[in-house]
Motif scaffolding. Sequence first.
Motif, short mmCIF file in Angstrom:
data_model
loop_
_atom_site.label_atom_id
_atom_site.label_comp_id
_atom_site.label_asym_id
_atom_site.label_seq_id
_atom_site.Cartn_x
_atom_site.Cartn_y
_atom_site.Cartn_z
N GLN A 46 0.83 -1.21 0.00
CA GLN A 46 0.00 0.00 0.00
C GLN A 46 0.87 1.26 0.00
O GLN A 46 0.56 2.23 -0.68
CB GLN A 46 -0.92 -0.01 1.24
CG GLN A 46 -2.01 1.04 1.20
CD GLN A 46 -2.90 0.90 -0.05
OE1 GLN A 46 -3.26 -0.21 -0.47
NE2 GLN A 46 -3.25 2.03 -0.67
N ALA A 47 2.00 1.20 0.74
CA ALA A 47 2.89 2.36 0.81
C ALA A 47 3.38 2.74 -0.58
O ALA A 47 3.43 3.91 -0.96
CB ALA A 47 4.07 2.05 1.72
N LEU A 48 3.74 1.71 -1.38
CA LEU A 48 4.22 1.96 -2.74
C LEU A 48 3.16 2.67 -3.57
O LEU A 48 3.45 3.60 -4.32
CB LEU A 48 4.60 0.65 -3.42
CG LEU A 48 5.99 0.07 -3.10
CD1 LEU A 48 6.14 -1.29 -3.80
CD2 LEU A 48 7.10 1.01 -3.50
N ASP A 75 0.52 4.40 -2.38
CA ASP A 75 0.26 5.74 -1.83
C ASP A 75 1.33 6.74 -2.27
O ASP A 75 1.04 7.89 -2.59
CB ASP A 75 0.23 5.70 -0.30
CG ASP A 75 -0.99 4.94 0.20
OD1 ASP A 75 -1.92 4.73 -0.64
OD2 ASP A 75 -1.00 4.56 1.39
N GLU A 76 2.57 6.28 -2.28
CA GLU A 76 3.69 7.19 -2.56
C GLU A 76 4.07 7.22 -4.03
O GLU A 76 5.12 7.77 -4.39
CB GLU A 76 4.92 6.78 -1.72
CG GLU A 76 4.70 6.83 -0.22
CD GLU A 76 4.64 8.25 0.34
OE1 GLU A 76 4.72 9.21 -0.47
OE2 GLU A 76 4.49 8.39 1.57
N LEU A 83 11.50 7.53 2.28
CA LEU A 83 10.28 6.73 2.42
C LEU A 83 10.44 5.65 3.50
O LEU A 83 9.48 5.31 4.19
CB LEU A 83 9.90 6.07 1.08
CG LEU A 83 9.41 7.04 0.00
CD1 LEU A 83 9.00 6.28 -1.26
CD2 LEU A 83 8.25 7.89 0.50
N GLU A 104 11.92 6.05 6.22
CA GLU A 104 11.66 6.71 7.50
C GLU A 104 10.18 6.97 7.71
O GLU A 104 9.66 6.84 8.81
CB GLU A 104 12.47 8.03 7.57
CG GLU A 104 13.93 7.76 7.91
CD GLU A 104 14.86 8.87 7.45
OE1 GLU A 104 14.39 10.00 7.20
OE2 GLU A 104 16.07 8.60 7.31
N ALA A 105 9.49 7.29 6.60
CA ALA A 105 8.06 7.58 6.73
C ALA A 105 7.22 6.32 6.85
O ALA A 105 6.13 6.33 7.44
CB ALA A 105 7.60 8.40 5.53
N HIS A 106 7.70 5.19 6.31
CA HIS A 106 6.93 3.94 6.33
C HIS A 106 7.79 2.83 6.91
O HIS A 106 8.19 1.89 6.20
CB HIS A 106 6.47 3.56 4.92
CG HIS A 106 5.66 4.61 4.24
ND1 HIS A 106 4.29 4.70 4.37
CD2 HIS A 106 6.03 5.65 3.47
CE1 HIS A 106 3.84 5.73 3.68
NE2 HIS A 106 4.88 6.34 3.12
N ASP A 154 7.12 0.37 8.55
CA ASP A 154 6.54 -0.98 8.48
C ASP A 154 6.61 -1.57 7.08
O ASP A 154 6.25 -2.72 6.87
CB ASP A 154 5.07 -0.91 8.93
CG ASP A 154 4.29 0.14 8.14
OD1 ASP A 154 4.95 1.04 7.55
OD2 ASP A 154 3.06 0.04 8.09
N ALA A 155 7.08 -0.79 6.11
CA ALA A 155 7.03 -1.28 4.72
C ALA A 155 8.39 -1.14 4.03
O ALA A 155 8.45 -0.91 2.83
CB ALA A 155 5.95 -0.54 3.94
N ILE A 210 9.11 -1.39 -0.14
CA ILE A 210 9.63 -0.17 -0.77
C ILE A 210 10.98 -0.46 -1.44
O ILE A 210 11.24 -0.08 -2.57
CB ILE A 210 9.78 0.96 0.28
CG1 ILE A 210 8.40 1.45 0.71
CG2 ILE A 210 10.60 2.13 -0.29
CD1 ILE A 210 8.40 2.43 1.86
#
Lengths: 222, 251
Positions: free
Chosen positions: A2-4, A6-7, A181, A183-185, A187-188, A192
């Motif tokens: 999901q992080a990928l 979203d970003e 990224l 640092e921001a995510h 958990d992922a 990433i």
Amino acid sequence: MQALIDEFPVIRDAFWLTIRLTLASGFMALVLGTILAAMRVSPLPVLRTIGTAYVNIVRNTPLTLVIVFCGLGLGLVLDVSFSTSLSTNYLWLSIIGLSAYTAAFVCEAIRAGINTVPVGQAEAARAIGLTFMQNLRLIVLPQALRSVVAPLGSILIALIKNTTVAAAIGVGEASLTMKTLFEAHGDAVVPIFFGFAVAFLVLTLPTGLLFTWLSKRLAVIR
Amino acid sequence: MTENGDATPLVVLKDVNKHFGSLHVLRDINLTISRGEVVVVIGPSGSGKSTLCRAINRLETIDGGTITFDGQPLAAEGKALARLRSEVGMVFQSFNLFAHKTILENVTLGPIKVRGVARAEAERRGMELLERVGIGAQASKYPAQLSGGQQQRVAIARALAMDPKMILFDEPTSALDPEMVQEVLDVMVRLASEGMTMVVVTHEMGFARRAADRVVFMADGQIVEENAPDEFFTAPRTDRAKDFLSKILTH
């Protein structure tokens, strides 16, 4: 995953910067490398010495140092400025560093190419009255370049990956963005990481295939 | 021998010397070539005949003596040397056609880039020359697609395209398959009969007899003997020449 998703806009912009760094540096390295190769085969000893010294110094210096030198040395100490925007300025300083570094390798590839051109080609060119520069431009370099398309492809692939070193002076290309990224995510990190790794492959693999195809197509038949 | 209405010699070599390291390849060469003259240079390999030929357009530099072309000493380098070379055609043993250019481009490159002739005019004239050496139909091919004999005829057309005052032939048939030698010699004989000044380094004794005005025999870097072809081949004056001829003419 999901992080990928979203970003995605951030990642897309980062890779777009990587591509621009590659294209700008690649073009400038090709021009500078060709000039250096011409210097290294020129009849003037002083040009040959300068060309040789450049290649030996730049090729044997770690790229990170070259980039940092461009950022600190050129940017801060010598105050070389391309733009009032700090990020644009560092972008150009990193392009200078990447071009200067890659040009040394381009020079050596082209010089190897010049050695594949039979002496008779240059002799025939001299015999019809071409000057040294015309000979180089019309006869020797076109054949030399066509024989080193594949190695130039390898240098371009190396350059694509080397653009990540621009992160050392804060240019927000793919690798710096990946770190941000992470640092921001927290958990992922793994998705990433693989996302970025695959994106690099998407750039480098087709480049390799393209240059292999080009090298066959452009080969000079003797 | 004064087809151009000018009695001054075209090329004069005076006391020319050259070394390759410790090897003395040209020893006190004195040779005068008149306008319209066909000079055939023969001799055993290593005798310096190719070096002599290449020295005339300064593809080889010389250590001593002087070479004048059309009244002017050979320029050492730069634009003046390029201009001299544009007036002296050269045909090489290994053809040396530009491998990345078509046959027509090979013939038009010099006129366009050196003489500044317009492309259309250069191509018209180039086609004319290619027709003359019998290669017109191959104009858009690349050198590697042609046989050796065809390539060498293109090389002659390339030299002619510059309207040279003379043409140097450095063993033009030595790299050819036997069946292709004649087609190249035919073109050369025709050029000779049309009054082109030619220096031909060759082993083709038939050509020497048929087309040469003078035969120059070299051995060990020296001109040992020079004479009209008939006299040279039937009654050589030196032992060195007799020895050489006995080895090549008996079979």
